[in-house]
Design a protein around this motif. Structure first.
Motif, mmCIF file in Angstrom:
data_model
loop_
_atom_site.group_PDB
_atom_site.id
_atom_site.type_symbol
_atom_site.label_atom_id
_atom_site.label_comp_id
_atom_site.label_asym_id
_atom_site.label_seq_id
_atom_site.Cartn_x
_atom_site.Cartn_y
_atom_site.Cartn_z
ATOM 1 N N PRO A 14 -4.478 0.321 -8.264
ATOM 2 C CA PRO A 14 -4.253 -0.988 -7.634
ATOM 3 C C PRO A 14 -5.508 -1.840 -7.513
ATOM 4 C CG PRO A 14 -4.161 0.763 -5.997
ATOM 5 C CD PRO A 14 -4.214 1.436 -7.333
ATOM 6 N N SER A 15 -6.686 -1.248 -7.686
ATOM 7 C CA SER A 15 -7.927 -2.025 -7.623
ATOM 8 C C SER A 15 -8.426 -2.431 -9.002
ATOM 9 C CB SER A 15 -9.019 -1.213 -6.908
ATOM 10 O OG SER A 15 -9.296 -0.013 -7.622
ATOM 11 N N SER A 16 -7.660 -2.143 -10.052
ATOM 12 C CA SER A 16 -8.094 -2.468 -11.411
ATOM 13 C C SER A 16 -8.072 -3.982 -11.632
ATOM 14 C CB SER A 16 -7.186 -1.787 -12.433
ATOM 15 O OG SER A 16 -5.864 -2.316 -12.351
ATOM 16 N N PRO A 17 -8.897 -4.485 -12.552
ATOM 17 C CA PRO A 17 -8.934 -5.932 -12.816
ATOM 18 C C PRO A 17 -7.580 -6.505 -13.204
ATOM 19 C CG PRO A 17 -10.790 -4.833 -13.859
ATOM 20 C CD PRO A 17 -9.894 -3.749 -13.343
ATOM 21 N N GLU A 18 -6.767 -5.721 -13.904
ATOM 22 C CA GLU A 18 -5.455 -6.211 -14.325
ATOM 23 C C GLU A 18 -4.592 -6.600 -13.127
ATOM 24 O OE1 GLU A 18 -6.751 -3.375 -15.251
ATOM 25 O OE2 GLU A 18 -6.965 -3.374 -17.432
ATOM 26 N N PHE A 19 -4.844 -5.959 -11.971
ATOM 27 C CA PHE A 19 -4.062 -6.239 -10.774
ATOM 28 C C PHE A 19 -4.677 -7.357 -9.923
ATOM 29 C CE2 PHE A 19 -1.116 -2.482 -9.608
ATOM 30 C CZ PHE A 19 -0.583 -2.509 -10.886
ATOM 31 N N THR A 20 -5.918 -7.674 -10.121
ATOM 32 C CA THR A 20 -6.610 -8.577 -9.194
ATOM 33 C C THR A 20 -7.170 -9.846 -9.828
ATOM 34 O OG1 THR A 20 -8.700 -7.393 -9.534
ATOM 35 C CG2 THR A 20 -7.281 -6.628 -7.742
ATOM 36 N N GLU A 21 -7.267 -9.903 -11.150
ATOM 37 C CA GLU A 21 -8.031 -10.992 -11.771
ATOM 38 C C GLU A 21 -7.390 -12.358 -11.620
ATOM 39 O OE1 GLU A 21 -6.284 -10.090 -16.292
ATOM 40 O OE2 GLU A 21 -8.404 -9.870 -15.861
ATOM 41 N N ARG A 22 -6.084 -12.426 -11.345
ATOM 42 C CA ARG A 22 -5.408 -13.724 -11.227
ATOM 43 C C ARG A 22 -5.245 -14.182 -9.780
ATOM 44 N NH1 ARG A 22 -1.032 -15.653 -15.450
ATOM 45 N NH2 ARG A 22 -2.397 -15.720 -17.256
ATOM 46 N N ASP A 23 -5.787 -13.441 -8.844
ATOM 47 C CA ASP A 23 -5.684 -13.816 -7.434
ATOM 48 C C ASP A 23 -6.588 -15.014 -7.160
ATOM 49 O OD1 ASP A 23 -5.494 -14.013 -4.736
ATOM 50 O OD2 ASP A 23 -6.186 -11.986 -4.292
ATOM 51 N N ASN A 24 -5.979 -16.130 -6.747
ATOM 52 C CA ASN A 24 -6.766 -17.338 -6.470
ATOM 53 C C ASN A 24 -6.756 -17.691 -4.987
ATOM 54 O OD1 ASN A 24 -4.170 -18.277 -6.171
ATOM 55 N ND2 ASN A 24 -4.393 -20.052 -7.507
ATOM 56 N N SER A 25 -6.553 -16.698 -4.139
ATOM 57 C CA SER A 25 -6.442 -16.948 -2.691
ATOM 58 C C SER A 25 -7.685 -17.618 -2.121
ATOM 59 C CB SER A 25 -6.192 -15.626 -1.945
ATOM 60 O OG SER A 25 -5.010 -15.018 -2.408
ATOM 61 N N GLU A 70 6.350 6.578 3.219
ATOM 62 C CA GLU A 70 5.450 7.635 2.746
ATOM 63 C C GLU A 70 4.924 7.300 1.347
ATOM 64 O OE1 GLU A 70 5.512 12.453 1.765
ATOM 65 O OE2 GLU A 70 7.245 11.482 2.687
ATOM 66 N N ALA A 71 5.806 6.814 0.477
ATOM 67 C CA ALA A 71 5.391 6.433 -0.881
ATOM 68 C C ALA A 71 4.424 5.250 -0.845
ATOM 69 C CB ALA A 71 6.611 6.102 -1.730
ATOM 70 N N VAL A 72 4.715 4.260 -0.005
ATOM 71 C CA VAL A 72 3.858 3.085 0.102
ATOM 72 C C VAL A 72 2.466 3.465 0.620
ATOM 73 C CG1 VAL A 72 3.511 0.908 1.339
ATOM 74 C CG2 VAL A 72 5.753 1.439 0.356
ATOM 75 N N GLN A 73 2.425 4.307 1.645
ATOM 76 C CA GLN A 73 1.126 4.713 2.191
ATOM 77 C C GLN A 73 0.323 5.503 1.181
ATOM 78 O OE1 GLN A 73 -0.169 3.555 4.984
ATOM 79 N NE2 GLN A 73 1.742 2.376 5.213
ATOM 80 N N GLY A 74 0.986 6.347 0.391
ATOM 81 C CA GLY A 74 0.297 7.088 -0.654
ATOM 82 C C GLY A 74 -0.301 6.170 -1.710
ATOM 83 N N TYR A 75 0.442 5.135 -2.034
ATOM 84 C CA TYR A 75 -0.048 4.158 -3.027
ATOM 85 C C TYR A 75 -1.230 3.362 -2.461
ATOM 86 C CZ TYR A 75 -0.100 0.060 -6.070
ATOM 87 O OH TYR A 75 -0.485 -0.960 -6.910
ATOM 88 N N ARG A 76 -1.108 2.915 -1.226
ATOM 89 C CA ARG A 76 -2.181 2.115 -0.609
ATOM 90 C C ARG A 76 -3.464 2.920 -0.430
ATOM 91 N NH1 ARG A 76 1.571 -0.905 3.966
ATOM 92 N NH2 ARG A 76 2.467 -2.489 2.543
ATOM 93 N N ALA A 77 -3.336 4.225 -0.268
ATOM 94 C CA ALA A 77 -4.530 5.068 -0.087
ATOM 95 C C ALA A 77 -5.408 5.091 -1.327
ATOM 96 C CB ALA A 77 -4.091 6.497 0.264
ATOM 97 N N ARG A 78 -4.894 4.660 -2.443
ATOM 98 C CA ARG A 78 -5.682 4.645 -3.688
ATOM 99 C C ARG A 78 -6.570 3.416 -3.796
ATOM 100 N NH1 ARG A 78 -1.314 5.032 -8.215
ATOM 101 N NH2 ARG A 78 -3.174 4.819 -9.518
ATOM 102 N N ARG A 79 -6.414 2.452 -2.878
ATOM 103 C CA ARG A 79 -7.219 1.231 -2.953
ATOM 104 C C ARG A 79 -8.650 1.512 -2.504
ATOM 105 N NH1 ARG A 79 -2.373 -1.761 -1.285
ATOM 106 N NH2 ARG A 79 -1.798 -3.114 -3.019
#
Length: 368
Positions: free
Chosen positions: A300-311, A359-368
Protein backbone atom coordinates in the motif's frame (compact mmCIF):
# COMPACT_ATOMS: atom_id res chain seq x y z
CA UNK A 1 -9.34 34.25 -24.47
CA UNK A 2 -12.72 32.54 -24.25
CA UNK A 3 -11.98 31.57 -20.64
CA UNK A 4 -11.10 35.09 -19.56
CA UNK A 5 -14.60 36.15 -18.48
CA UNK A 6 -14.89 35.11 -14.85
CA UNK A 7 -17.89 34.27 -12.72
CA UNK A 8 -18.27 36.55 -9.71
CA UNK A 9 -20.92 35.40 -7.19
CA UNK A 10 -20.94 38.86 -5.59
CA UNK A 11 -22.33 40.60 -8.67
CA UNK A 12 -25.66 42.39 -8.28
CA UNK A 13 -28.59 40.80 -10.22
CA UNK A 14 -28.39 43.28 -13.12
CA UNK A 15 -24.64 42.80 -13.45
CA UNK A 16 -25.06 39.05 -13.22
CA UNK A 17 -27.60 39.07 -16.08
CA UNK A 18 -25.10 40.95 -18.23
CA UNK A 19 -22.42 38.46 -17.20
CA UNK A 20 -24.60 35.51 -18.25
CA UNK A 21 -25.52 37.20 -21.53
CA UNK A 22 -21.88 37.79 -22.40
CA UNK A 23 -20.99 34.19 -21.54
CA UNK A 24 -23.82 32.83 -23.69
CA UNK A 25 -22.76 35.07 -26.57
CA UNK A 26 -19.19 33.78 -26.31
CA UNK A 27 -20.47 30.21 -26.30
CA UNK A 28 -22.55 30.82 -29.46
CA UNK A 29 -19.53 32.40 -31.16
CA UNK A 30 -17.49 29.36 -30.19
CA UNK A 31 -20.07 27.06 -31.75
CA UNK A 32 -20.10 29.06 -34.98
CA UNK A 33 -16.31 29.23 -35.05
CA UNK A 34 -16.02 25.47 -34.82
CA UNK A 35 -14.28 22.90 -32.63
CA UNK A 36 -10.99 24.79 -32.06
CA UNK A 37 -12.71 27.75 -30.44
CA UNK A 38 -15.20 25.60 -28.57
CA UNK A 39 -12.34 23.55 -27.20
CA UNK A 40 -10.89 26.59 -25.46
CA UNK A 41 -14.09 26.91 -23.48
CA UNK A 42 -14.87 23.36 -22.45
CA UNK A 43 -12.15 20.89 -23.37
CA UNK A 44 -9.92 19.69 -20.56
CA UNK A 45 -7.88 16.81 -21.96
CA UNK A 46 -6.35 14.11 -19.82
CA UNK A 47 -3.41 11.88 -20.67
CA UNK A 48 -4.74 9.42 -23.24
CA UNK A 49 -4.62 5.65 -22.99
CA UNK A 50 -4.59 5.38 -26.78
CA UNK A 51 -0.84 5.69 -27.33
CA UNK A 52 -0.11 3.72 -24.17
CA UNK A 53 -2.33 0.84 -25.26
CA UNK A 54 -1.06 0.68 -28.83
CA UNK A 55 2.46 -0.38 -27.81
CA UNK A 56 2.96 -4.17 -28.09
CA UNK A 57 4.10 -5.95 -24.94
CA UNK A 58 7.55 -7.44 -25.38
CA UNK A 59 8.16 -11.12 -24.75
CA UNK A 60 9.29 -11.67 -21.18
CA UNK A 61 8.04 -8.23 -20.04
CA UNK A 62 6.00 -9.79 -17.23
CA UNK A 63 9.14 -11.19 -15.64
CA UNK A 64 10.72 -7.74 -15.57
CA UNK A 65 7.95 -6.11 -13.56
CA UNK A 66 8.82 -4.43 -10.29
CA UNK A 67 8.04 -6.58 -7.24
CA UNK A 68 5.41 -4.09 -6.06
CA UNK A 69 3.24 -4.84 -9.10
CA UNK A 70 3.73 -8.58 -9.35
CA UNK A 71 1.90 -11.26 -7.41
CA UNK A 72 2.60 -14.96 -7.64
CA UNK A 73 -0.34 -16.70 -9.27
CA UNK A 74 -0.72 -20.13 -10.77
CA UNK A 75 -3.84 -19.48 -12.80
CA UNK A 76 -6.46 -16.79 -13.03
CA UNK A 77 -9.80 -18.18 -11.89
CA UNK A 78 -11.47 -14.77 -12.09
CA UNK A 79 -11.24 -12.06 -14.73
CA UNK A 80 -11.84 -8.55 -13.36
CA UNK A 81 -14.10 -6.11 -15.15
CA UNK A 82 -13.57 -2.87 -13.27
CA UNK A 83 -15.75 0.07 -14.33
CA UNK A 84 -13.21 2.85 -13.82
CA UNK A 85 -14.64 6.31 -13.28
CA UNK A 86 -12.39 9.38 -13.15
CA UNK A 87 -10.85 10.74 -9.93
CA UNK A 88 -12.25 8.09 -7.60
CA UNK A 89 -9.00 6.34 -6.65
CA UNK A 90 -9.50 3.99 -9.56
CA UNK A 91 -5.80 3.68 -10.34
CA UNK A 92 -5.24 2.17 -6.89
CA UNK A 93 -7.91 -0.44 -7.58
CA UNK A 94 -6.64 -1.08 -11.10
CA UNK A 95 -3.09 -1.73 -9.85
CA UNK A 96 -4.40 -4.16 -7.24
CA UNK A 97 -6.59 -6.08 -9.69
CA UNK A 98 -3.91 -6.19 -12.38
CA UNK A 99 -1.52 -7.70 -9.85
CA UNK A 100 -3.89 -10.63 -9.33
CA UNK A 101 -3.85 -11.53 -13.02
CA UNK A 102 -0.93 -13.62 -14.25
CA UNK A 103 -0.37 -11.35 -17.24
CA UNK A 104 1.32 -8.05 -18.05
CA UNK A 105 -0.82 -5.35 -16.32
CA UNK A 106 -0.99 -3.20 -19.46
CA UNK A 107 -2.92 -6.00 -21.17
CA UNK A 108 -5.61 -5.85 -18.51
CA UNK A 109 -5.58 -2.07 -18.16
CA UNK A 110 -6.10 -1.69 -21.92
CA UNK A 111 -8.93 -4.26 -21.99
CA UNK A 112 -7.02 -6.30 -24.56
CA UNK A 113 -6.55 -3.42 -27.00
CA UNK A 114 -2.78 -3.77 -26.81
CA UNK A 115 -0.95 -6.83 -28.13
CA UNK A 116 -1.01 -9.30 -25.23
CA UNK A 117 0.75 -12.57 -24.65
CA UNK A 118 -2.18 -14.95 -25.02
CA UNK A 119 -5.80 -14.04 -24.40
CA UNK A 120 -6.41 -10.93 -22.27
CA UNK A 121 -7.64 -11.78 -18.79
CA UNK A 122 -9.59 -8.71 -17.74
CA UNK A 123 -10.55 -5.08 -18.30
CA UNK A 124 -9.57 -2.53 -15.64
CA UNK A 125 -8.83 0.78 -17.42
CA UNK A 126 -11.00 3.60 -18.74
CA UNK A 127 -11.94 1.53 -21.81
CA UNK A 128 -14.32 -0.20 -19.42
CA UNK A 129 -16.53 2.89 -19.75
CA UNK A 130 -16.83 2.27 -23.50
CA UNK A 131 -17.79 -1.37 -22.91
CA UNK A 132 -20.37 -0.41 -20.29
CA UNK A 133 -21.91 2.30 -22.46
CA UNK A 134 -22.53 -0.19 -25.25
CA UNK A 135 -23.86 -2.83 -22.85
CA UNK A 136 -26.35 -0.40 -21.32
CA UNK A 137 -27.90 0.32 -24.70
CA UNK A 138 -29.55 -3.10 -24.44
CA UNK A 139 -29.93 -3.48 -20.67
CA UNK A 140 -32.95 -2.25 -18.70
CA UNK A 141 -32.39 -3.62 -15.19
CA UNK A 142 -35.32 -4.86 -13.13
CA UNK A 143 -35.17 -5.48 -9.40
CA UNK A 144 -36.42 -8.77 -8.02
CA UNK A 145 -37.23 -7.03 -4.72
CA UNK A 146 -38.18 -3.44 -5.46
CA UNK A 147 -38.99 -2.86 -1.80
CA UNK A 148 -35.35 -3.57 -0.86
CA UNK A 149 -33.00 -2.48 -3.69
CA UNK A 150 -29.80 -3.33 -1.79
CA UNK A 151 -30.93 -6.92 -1.13
CA UNK A 152 -28.30 -9.32 -2.61
CA UNK A 153 -31.07 -11.27 -4.28
CA UNK A 154 -31.36 -8.42 -6.81
CA UNK A 155 -27.98 -9.36 -8.32
CA UNK A 156 -28.60 -11.07 -11.65
CA UNK A 157 -27.33 -14.65 -12.09
CA UNK A 158 -23.83 -14.75 -13.55
CA UNK A 159 -25.08 -16.42 -16.75
CA UNK A 160 -27.31 -13.43 -17.52
CA UNK A 161 -24.55 -10.92 -16.83
CA UNK A 162 -22.12 -12.89 -18.97
CA UNK A 163 -24.67 -12.83 -21.81
CA UNK A 164 -24.92 -9.05 -21.49
CA UNK A 165 -21.14 -8.69 -21.69
CA UNK A 166 -20.98 -11.05 -24.66
CA UNK A 167 -23.60 -8.98 -26.50
CA UNK A 168 -21.34 -5.91 -26.63
CA UNK A 169 -20.64 -4.94 -30.24
CA UNK A 170 -19.95 -1.78 -32.21
CA UNK A 171 -17.07 0.51 -31.25
CA UNK A 172 -16.66 -1.31 -27.92
CA UNK A 173 -16.11 -4.75 -29.44
CA UNK A 174 -12.33 -4.31 -29.73
CA UNK A 175 -12.18 -4.13 -25.93
CA UNK A 176 -14.03 -7.41 -25.28
CA UNK A 177 -11.53 -10.14 -26.19
CA UNK A 178 -11.06 -10.83 -22.45
CA UNK A 179 -14.65 -12.06 -22.03
CA UNK A 180 -14.83 -15.87 -21.69
CA UNK A 181 -16.53 -17.64 -24.59
CA UNK A 182 -19.20 -19.08 -22.30
CA UNK A 183 -20.26 -18.73 -18.66
CA UNK A 184 -18.88 -22.21 -18.01
CA UNK A 185 -15.42 -21.30 -19.35
CA UNK A 186 -12.46 -20.95 -17.00
CA UNK A 187 -12.14 -17.38 -15.81
CA UNK A 188 -15.46 -16.19 -14.42
CA UNK A 189 -15.83 -12.42 -14.79
CA UNK A 190 -15.86 -10.49 -11.51
CA UNK A 191 -17.63 -7.14 -11.97
CA UNK A 192 -16.57 -4.23 -9.74
CA UNK A 193 -16.68 -0.46 -9.51
CA UNK A 194 -15.83 2.32 -7.03
CA UNK A 195 -17.70 5.55 -6.35
CA UNK A 196 -16.45 8.57 -4.45
CA UNK A 197 -18.35 11.40 -2.81
CA UNK A 198 -19.08 13.35 -6.02
CA UNK A 199 -18.38 16.69 -4.33
CA UNK A 200 -14.87 15.53 -3.51
CA UNK A 201 -14.49 13.93 -6.93
CA UNK A 202 -15.41 17.24 -8.55
CA UNK A 203 -12.88 19.14 -6.44
CA UNK A 204 -10.19 16.55 -7.17
CA UNK A 205 -10.89 16.89 -10.90
CA UNK A 206 -10.40 20.65 -10.73
CA UNK A 207 -7.07 20.47 -8.90
CA UNK A 208 -5.87 17.61 -11.08
CA UNK A 209 -6.51 19.75 -14.17
CA UNK A 210 -4.64 22.67 -12.63
CA UNK A 211 -1.56 20.50 -12.05
CA UNK A 212 -1.68 18.66 -15.38
CA UNK A 213 1.52 19.53 -17.25
CA UNK A 214 0.28 18.13 -20.57
CA UNK A 215 -2.50 20.71 -20.81
CA UNK A 216 -1.50 24.36 -21.45
CA UNK A 217 -3.51 27.19 -19.82
CA UNK A 218 -5.08 28.06 -23.17
CA UNK A 219 -6.81 24.67 -23.19
CA UNK A 220 -7.35 24.07 -19.45
CA UNK A 221 -10.05 26.33 -18.03
CA UNK A 222 -9.18 25.24 -14.48
CA UNK A 223 -5.81 26.96 -14.80
CA UNK A 224 -7.53 30.28 -15.49
CA UNK A 225 -10.34 30.10 -12.96
CA UNK A 226 -11.05 29.69 -9.28
CA UNK A 227 -12.81 26.48 -8.25
CA UNK A 228 -16.10 28.34 -7.93
CA UNK A 229 -15.74 29.89 -11.39
CA UNK A 230 -14.84 26.53 -12.89
CA UNK A 231 -17.96 24.90 -11.42
CA UNK A 232 -20.16 27.68 -12.70
CA UNK A 233 -18.67 27.36 -16.18
CA UNK A 234 -20.67 24.19 -16.83
CA UNK A 235 -23.90 25.97 -15.97
CA UNK A 236 -23.08 29.02 -18.07
CA UNK A 237 -22.25 26.90 -21.10
CA UNK A 238 -25.30 24.75 -20.51
CA UNK A 239 -23.52 21.68 -21.85
CA UNK A 240 -24.36 18.04 -21.22
CA UNK A 241 -21.48 16.55 -23.15
CA UNK A 242 -17.72 16.32 -23.01
CA UNK A 243 -16.05 17.73 -19.92
CA UNK A 244 -19.24 18.83 -18.21
CA UNK A 245 -20.64 15.29 -18.16
CA UNK A 246 -17.50 14.07 -16.44
CA UNK A 247 -17.68 16.90 -13.93
CA UNK A 248 -21.33 17.02 -12.93
CA UNK A 249 -22.77 13.60 -13.49
CA UNK A 250 -20.34 10.87 -14.47
CA UNK A 251 -22.04 8.25 -12.28
CA UNK A 252 -25.48 8.74 -13.81
CA UNK A 253 -23.91 8.92 -17.27
CA UNK A 254 -21.77 5.78 -17.03
CA UNK A 255 -24.58 3.79 -15.38
CA UNK A 256 -27.42 4.47 -17.78
CA UNK A 257 -28.34 8.15 -17.92
CA UNK A 258 -30.73 8.56 -14.98
CA UNK A 259 -30.48 8.21 -11.23
CA UNK A 260 -33.06 5.43 -11.13
CA UNK A 261 -31.39 3.33 -13.81
CA UNK A 262 -27.96 3.96 -12.31
CA UNK A 263 -29.07 2.61 -8.93
CA UNK A 264 -30.71 -0.42 -10.53
CA UNK A 265 -27.59 -1.17 -12.58
CA UNK A 266 -25.46 -1.08 -9.44
CA UNK A 267 -27.86 -3.42 -7.64
CA UNK A 268 -28.28 -5.96 -10.46
CA UNK A 269 -24.96 -6.04 -12.32
CA UNK A 270 -22.03 -5.53 -9.92
CA UNK A 271 -20.54 -8.19 -7.67
CA UNK A 272 -18.66 -5.66 -5.56
CA UNK A 273 -19.35 -1.93 -5.23
CA UNK A 274 -16.69 0.04 -3.40
CA UNK A 275 -16.59 3.47 -1.82
CA UNK A 276 -13.42 5.56 -2.04
CA UNK A 277 -13.82 6.84 1.50
CA UNK A 278 -13.59 3.21 2.73
CA UNK A 279 -11.02 2.07 0.18
CA UNK A 280 -9.23 -0.41 2.46
CA UNK A 281 -12.46 -2.32 3.06
CA UNK A 282 -13.05 -2.48 -0.67
CA UNK A 283 -9.51 -3.63 -1.52
CA UNK A 284 -9.48 -6.53 0.93
CA UNK A 285 -12.96 -7.51 -0.29
CA UNK A 286 -11.86 -7.35 -3.94
CA UNK A 287 -8.94 -9.62 -3.07
CA UNK A 288 -11.29 -12.07 -1.35
CA UNK A 289 -13.68 -12.01 -4.32
CA UNK A 290 -10.76 -12.73 -6.67
CA UNK A 291 -9.86 -15.75 -4.54
CA UNK A 292 -6.70 -14.14 -3.10
CA UNK A 293 -5.75 -13.40 0.52
CA UNK A 294 -5.39 -9.70 1.41
CA UNK A 295 -1.68 -10.38 2.03
CA UNK A 296 -1.28 -10.65 -1.75
CA UNK A 297 -2.47 -7.08 -2.32
CA UNK A 298 0.37 -4.88 -3.60
CA UNK A 299 2.33 -2.86 -1.03
CA UNK A 300 0.00 0.00 0.00
CA UNK A 301 2.98 2.37 0.27
CA UNK A 302 4.21 1.67 -3.27
CA UNK A 303 4.36 4.58 -5.77
CA UNK A 304 1.63 2.97 -7.87
CA UNK A 305 -0.76 3.51 -4.95
CA UNK A 306 0.31 7.03 -4.00
CA UNK A 307 1.68 8.91 -7.02
CA UNK A 308 -1.68 10.39 -8.11
CA UNK A 309 -2.67 11.73 -4.69
CA UNK A 310 -3.08 15.50 -5.03
CA UNK A 311 -4.46 16.18 -1.54
CA UNK A 312 -1.62 18.54 -0.66
CA UNK A 313 -2.49 20.83 -3.59
CA UNK A 314 -6.09 21.49 -2.57
CA UNK A 315 -7.36 24.59 -0.83
CA UNK A 316 -9.90 24.11 1.98
CA UNK A 317 -13.57 24.17 1.03
CA UNK A 318 -15.54 27.37 1.41
CA UNK A 319 -19.24 27.26 2.22
CA UNK A 320 -20.05 28.86 -1.12
CA UNK A 321 -18.04 26.19 -2.96
CA UNK A 322 -19.79 23.42 -1.06
CA UNK A 323 -23.23 24.77 -1.97
CA UNK A 324 -22.28 25.15 -5.62
CA UNK A 325 -20.74 21.66 -5.77
CA UNK A 326 -23.75 20.02 -4.12
CA UNK A 327 -26.10 21.64 -6.61
CA UNK A 328 -23.91 20.66 -9.57
CA UNK A 329 -23.57 16.98 -8.60
CA UNK A 330 -27.02 16.47 -7.07
CA UNK A 331 -27.89 13.50 -9.32
CA UNK A 332 -24.57 11.77 -8.73
CA UNK A 333 -24.91 12.41 -5.00
CA UNK A 334 -28.16 10.45 -4.97
CA UNK A 335 -26.46 7.54 -6.77
CA UNK A 336 -23.47 7.72 -4.42
CA UNK A 337 -25.63 7.62 -1.29
CA UNK A 338 -27.40 4.54 -2.63
CA UNK A 339 -24.01 2.98 -3.44
CA UNK A 340 -22.88 3.51 0.15
CA UNK A 341 -25.76 1.41 1.48
CA UNK A 342 -25.32 -1.20 -1.24
CA UNK A 343 -21.58 -1.45 -0.65
CA UNK A 344 -21.92 -1.88 3.11
CA UNK A 345 -24.45 -4.66 2.72
CA UNK A 346 -22.69 -6.57 -0.10
CA UNK A 347 -19.24 -6.37 1.48
CA UNK A 348 -20.51 -7.55 4.86
CA UNK A 349 -22.25 -10.46 3.13
CA UNK A 350 -18.96 -11.54 1.55
CA UNK A 351 -17.17 -11.60 4.92
CA UNK A 352 -20.01 -13.14 6.97
CA UNK A 353 -19.23 -10.86 9.91
CA UNK A 354 -17.98 -7.37 10.71
CA UNK A 355 -15.20 -8.87 12.85
CA UNK A 356 -13.70 -10.82 9.94
CA UNK A 357 -13.77 -7.74 7.74
CA UNK A 358 -12.10 -5.56 10.38
CA UNK A 359 -9.41 -8.20 10.98
CA UNK A 360 -8.56 -8.23 7.25
CA UNK A 361 -8.52 -4.42 7.08
CA UNK A 362 -6.24 -4.11 10.11
CA UNK A 363 -3.87 -6.69 8.66
CA UNK A 364 -3.69 -4.74 5.42
CA UNK A 365 -3.17 -1.38 7.17
CA UNK A 366 -0.33 -2.84 9.25
CA UNK A 367 1.73 -3.10 6.06
CA UNK A 368 1.84 0.69 5.64
Amino acid sequence: RLTSIRWNPLLRPTQRNIHFAMARLIFVVALVSGPPALGLLVREPEPSEEGFCSIPIETGALDALAPSTQVAANSTSFRPFFLKAHKVGGTTVMVALNAFVDQHPRCTQCCGQTVCQGQPLGCTGHKSLVVMAELLRHFEPRLQLESDPTEPQNLLPYEERHALLSSVTGKAEEYTSWIPSSPESEGRVLILTVLRDPRERLRSKYYFNREMKSCPPSHCAAKNMTFLEWMQMDKVAGLKSGRSLESCCEYTSMLGGSTEKAKNVLATFFDVVGITETMDEFLVTAARAMGKPPSQLPDPSSPEFTERDNSDNKEPWTEEERRAAEELVSDDLEVYQFAQDLSTRRILQMWDSQEKLEEAVQGYRARR
